[in-house]
Design a protein around this motif. Structure first.
Motif, PDB file in Angstrom:
ATOM      1  N   LEU A   4       0.838  -1.197   0.000  1.00  0.00           N
ATOM      2  CA  LEU A   4       0.000   0.000   0.000  1.00  0.00           C
ATOM      3  C   LEU A   4       0.877   1.253   0.000  1.00  0.00           C
ATOM      4  O   LEU A   4       2.073   1.182   0.317  1.00  0.00           O
ATOM      5  CB  LEU A   4      -0.902  -0.014   1.231  1.00  0.00           C
ATOM      6  N   PRO A   5       0.303   2.405  -0.340  1.00  0.00           N
ATOM      7  CA  PRO A   5       1.083   3.639  -0.377  1.00  0.00           C
ATOM      8  C   PRO A   5       1.853   3.882   0.928  1.00  0.00           C
ATOM      9  O   PRO A   5       1.310   3.761   2.018  1.00  0.00           O
ATOM     10  CB  PRO A   5       0.020   4.718  -0.589  1.00  0.00           C
ATOM     11  N   GLY A   6       3.158   4.188   0.774  1.00  0.00           N
ATOM     12  CA  GLY A   6       4.006   4.520   1.912  1.00  0.00           C
ATOM     13  C   GLY A   6       4.661   3.336   2.604  1.00  0.00           C
ATOM     14  O   GLY A   6       5.505   3.523   3.472  1.00  0.00           O
ATOM     15  N   GLU A   7       4.295   2.118   2.238  1.00  0.00           N
ATOM     16  CA  GLU A   7       4.856   0.949   2.910  1.00  0.00           C
ATOM     17  C   GLU A   7       6.215   0.565   2.331  1.00  0.00           C
ATOM     18  O   GLU A   7       6.481   0.784   1.154  1.00  0.00           O
ATOM     19  CB  GLU A   7       3.914  -0.248   2.800  1.00  0.00           C
ATOM     20  N   LYS A   8       7.053  -0.039   3.185  1.00  0.00           N
ATOM     21  CA  LYS A   8       8.354  -0.548   2.753  1.00  0.00           C
ATOM     22  C   LYS A   8       8.228  -2.068   2.623  1.00  0.00           C
ATOM     23  O   LYS A   8       7.848  -2.759   3.572  1.00  0.00           O
ATOM     24  CB  LYS A   8       9.447  -0.184   3.758  1.00  0.00           C
ATOM     25  N   PRO A  22      14.874  -3.406   0.051  1.00  0.00           N
ATOM     26  CA  PRO A  22      13.614  -2.745   0.371  1.00  0.00           C
ATOM     27  C   PRO A  22      13.142  -1.801  -0.739  1.00  0.00           C
ATOM     28  O   PRO A  22      13.939  -1.150  -1.389  1.00  0.00           O
ATOM     29  CB  PRO A  22      13.927  -1.957   1.640  1.00  0.00           C
ATOM     30  N   ILE A  23      11.833  -1.798  -0.911  1.00  0.00           N
ATOM     31  CA  ILE A  23      11.166  -0.915  -1.872  1.00  0.00           C
ATOM     32  C   ILE A  23      10.109  -0.142  -1.093  1.00  0.00           C
ATOM     33  O   ILE A  23       9.326  -0.739  -0.353  1.00  0.00           O
ATOM     34  CB  ILE A  23      10.465  -1.719  -2.987  1.00  0.00           C
ATOM     35  N   THR A  24      10.068   1.169  -1.269  1.00  0.00           N
ATOM     36  CA  THR A  24       9.018   1.974  -0.638  1.00  0.00           C
ATOM     37  C   THR A  24       7.991   2.351  -1.701  1.00  0.00           C
ATOM     38  O   THR A  24       8.339   2.901  -2.750  1.00  0.00           O
ATOM     39  CB  THR A  24       9.604   3.243   0.018  1.00  0.00           C
ATOM     40  N   VAL A  25       6.738   2.036  -1.428  1.00  0.00           N
ATOM     41  CA  VAL A  25       5.647   2.319  -2.367  1.00  0.00           C
ATOM     42  C   VAL A  25       5.325   3.808  -2.297  1.00  0.00           C
ATOM     43  O   VAL A  25       5.043   4.331  -1.215  1.00  0.00           O
ATOM     44  CB  VAL A  25       4.392   1.477  -2.033  1.00  0.00           C
ATOM     45  N   PRO A  26       5.362   4.496  -3.441  1.00  0.00           N
ATOM     46  CA  PRO A  26       5.071   5.938  -3.443  1.00  0.00           C
ATOM     47  C   PRO A  26       3.618   6.257  -3.062  1.00  0.00           C
ATOM     48  O   PRO A  26       2.734   5.405  -3.150  1.00  0.00           O
ATOM     49  CB  PRO A  26       5.319   6.357  -4.902  1.00  0.00           C
ATOM     50  N   LEU A  44       7.466 -12.400   2.958  1.00  0.00           N
ATOM     51  CA  LEU A  44       7.142 -11.009   2.675  1.00  0.00           C
ATOM     52  C   LEU A  44       7.152 -10.215   3.973  1.00  0.00           C
ATOM     53  O   LEU A  44       6.488 -10.594   4.946  1.00  0.00           O
ATOM     54  CB  LEU A  44       5.765 -10.916   2.021  1.00  0.00           C
ATOM     55  N   PHE A  45       7.917  -9.117   3.965  1.00  0.00           N
ATOM     56  CA  PHE A  45       7.951  -8.222   5.112  1.00  0.00           C
ATOM     57  C   PHE A  45       7.415  -6.867   4.669  1.00  0.00           C
ATOM     58  O   PHE A  45       7.872  -6.301   3.683  1.00  0.00           O
ATOM     59  CB  PHE A  45       9.382  -8.064   5.643  1.00  0.00           C
ATOM     60  N   ILE A  46       6.432  -6.380   5.418  1.00  0.00           N
ATOM     61  CA  ILE A  46       5.869  -5.053   5.171  1.00  0.00           C
ATOM     62  C   ILE A  46       6.216  -4.212   6.394  1.00  0.00           C
ATOM     63  O   ILE A  46       5.810  -4.547   7.515  1.00  0.00           O
ATOM     64  CB  ILE A  46       4.335  -5.104   4.989  1.00  0.00           C
ATOM     65  N   ASP A  47       6.955  -3.141   6.176  1.00  0.00           N
ATOM     66  CA  ASP A  47       7.416  -2.289   7.274  1.00  0.00           C
ATOM     67  C   ASP A  47       8.052  -3.138   8.382  1.00  0.00           C
ATOM     68  O   ASP A  47       7.769  -2.965   9.570  1.00  0.00           O
ATOM     69  CB  ASP A  47       6.265  -1.433   7.824  1.00  0.00           C
ATOM     70  N   GLU A  48       8.891  -4.083   7.957  1.00  0.00           N
ATOM     71  CA  GLU A  48       9.676  -4.969   8.827  1.00  0.00           C
ATOM     72  C   GLU A  48       8.839  -5.970   9.623  1.00  0.00           C
ATOM     73  O   GLU A  48       9.332  -6.590  10.555  1.00  0.00           O
ATOM     74  CB  GLU A  48      10.574  -4.143   9.756  1.00  0.00           C
ATOM     75  N   VAL A  49       7.580  -6.159   9.264  1.00  0.00           N
ATOM     76  CA  VAL A  49       6.709  -7.138   9.922  1.00  0.00           C
ATOM     77  C   VAL A  49       6.392  -8.238   8.918  1.00  0.00           C
ATOM     78  O   VAL A  49       5.990  -7.958   7.781  1.00  0.00           O
ATOM     79  CB  VAL A  49       5.404  -6.473  10.423  1.00  0.00           C
ATOM     80  N   LEU A  50       6.555  -9.501   9.328  1.00  0.00           N
ATOM     81  CA  LEU A  50       6.252 -10.634   8.457  1.00  0.00           C
ATOM     82  C   LEU A  50       4.771 -10.628   8.102  1.00  0.00           C
ATOM     83  O   LEU A  50       3.907 -10.524   8.974  1.00  0.00           O
ATOM     84  CB  LEU A  50       6.620 -11.950   9.155  1.00  0.00           C
ATOM     85  N   CYS A  51       4.488 -10.720   6.830  1.00  0.00           N
ATOM     86  CA  CYS A  51       3.117 -10.706   6.327  1.00  0.00           C
ATOM     87  C   CYS A  51       2.787 -12.088   5.768  1.00  0.00           C
ATOM     88  O   CYS A  51       3.459 -12.563   4.858  1.00  0.00           O
ATOM     89  CB  CYS A  51       2.990  -9.632   5.246  1.00  0.00           C
ATOM     90  N   LYS A  52       1.763 -12.714   6.288  1.00  0.00           N
ATOM     91  CA  LYS A  52       1.353 -14.044   5.835  1.00  0.00           C
ATOM     92  C   LYS A  52       0.679 -13.929   4.462  1.00  0.00           C
ATOM     93  O   LYS A  52      -0.064 -12.984   4.209  1.00  0.00           O
ATOM     94  CB  LYS A  52       0.373 -14.682   6.821  1.00  0.00           C
ATOM     95  N   GLU A  53       0.958 -14.920   3.599  1.00  0.00           N
ATOM     96  CA  GLU A  53       0.338 -14.985   2.273  1.00  0.00           C
ATOM     97  C   GLU A  53      -0.236 -16.394   2.077  1.00  0.00           C
ATOM     98  O   GLU A  53       0.306 -17.204   1.336  1.00  0.00           O
ATOM     99  CB  GLU A  53       1.358 -14.678   1.188  1.00  0.00           C
ATOM    100  N   PRO A  54      -1.348 -16.712   2.745  1.00  0.00           N
ATOM    101  CA  PRO A  54      -1.904 -18.068   2.694  1.00  0.00           C
ATOM    102  C   PRO A  54      -2.318 -18.510   1.290  1.00  0.00           C
ATOM    103  O   PRO A  54      -2.320 -19.706   0.993  1.00  0.00           O
ATOM    104  CB  PRO A  54      -3.111 -18.003   3.633  1.00  0.00           C
TER     105      PRO A  54
END
Length: 179
Positions: A84-88, A128-132, A96-106
């Motif tokens: 999402l916008p602004g996320e790393k 890391p990639i930051t979403v504009p 997958l890590f979003i803002d350094e938190v593990l994100c589950k992808e079931p």
């Protein structure tokens, strides 16, 4: 009896024009069918399945995991919103890590099993990639066979999202909600 027939024909014609107008407005602004082309979303969506797309929420905020239809220059794409916008975003060893938190992808479990069986990763490491601001990062569920934000589509503008896939309606034997 002839005047009544003319009156009935006018009435039917008027009703038909109104019905066509309502159908046109509904399809243009609220809901539309789309055909999945290719294997980039397998096993969630399959080639030639028809999905019903909710276009009504175009101005609303989309959420991670939503499957959306994206307007491309030459064709439309069906992808899953990952960032999402602004996320790393960081992808490391199929995690997958979003803002350094593990994100589950079931939704990847079936494809991950196949990749592990073949001795490879499903998704190459990146970030890391930051979403504009006002953009999204999208990927297909079949990561090895998907043109997406990693390799061609880049970040997706909010205005390029046509709508959110709600359910598969064809073939009828595969009718289901899209999750």
């Amino acid at each position: 009896m002839e005047p009544k027939t003319k009156k009935e024909l006018k009435s039917w014609g008027k009703a038909l024009i109104i019905a066509l107008g309502i159908a046109f407005v509904t399809r243009t602004f609220f809901f539309a069918p789309y055909t999945v082309k290719g294997e980039s979303m397998e096993p969630t969506l399959h080639d030639q399945e028809k999905v019903f797309v909710n276009k009504f929420n175009v101005n609303d905020r989309y959420h991670r995991g939503d499957i959306v239809i994206i307007k491309g220059k030459e064709k439309n794409y069906v992808k899953r919103i990952i960032g999402l916008p602004g996320e790393k975003i960081v992808m490391e060893n199929d995690k997958l890590f979003i803002d350094e938190v593990l994100c589950k992808e079931p939704y990847l479990s079936q494809n991950l099993k196949l990749a592990v069986k073949e001795g490879s990763n499903l998704t190459g490491d990146f970030g890391p990639i930051t979403v504009p601001h006002n953009k999204y990062f999208v990927m297909g569920d079949n990561r090895l066979k998907s043109e997406d934000s990693r390799n061609g589509l880049g970040f997706i503008r909010k205005q390029s999202i046509i709508g959110k896939s709600e359910f598969v309606f064809f073939p009828f034997s595969h009718f289901r909600n899209v999750e």
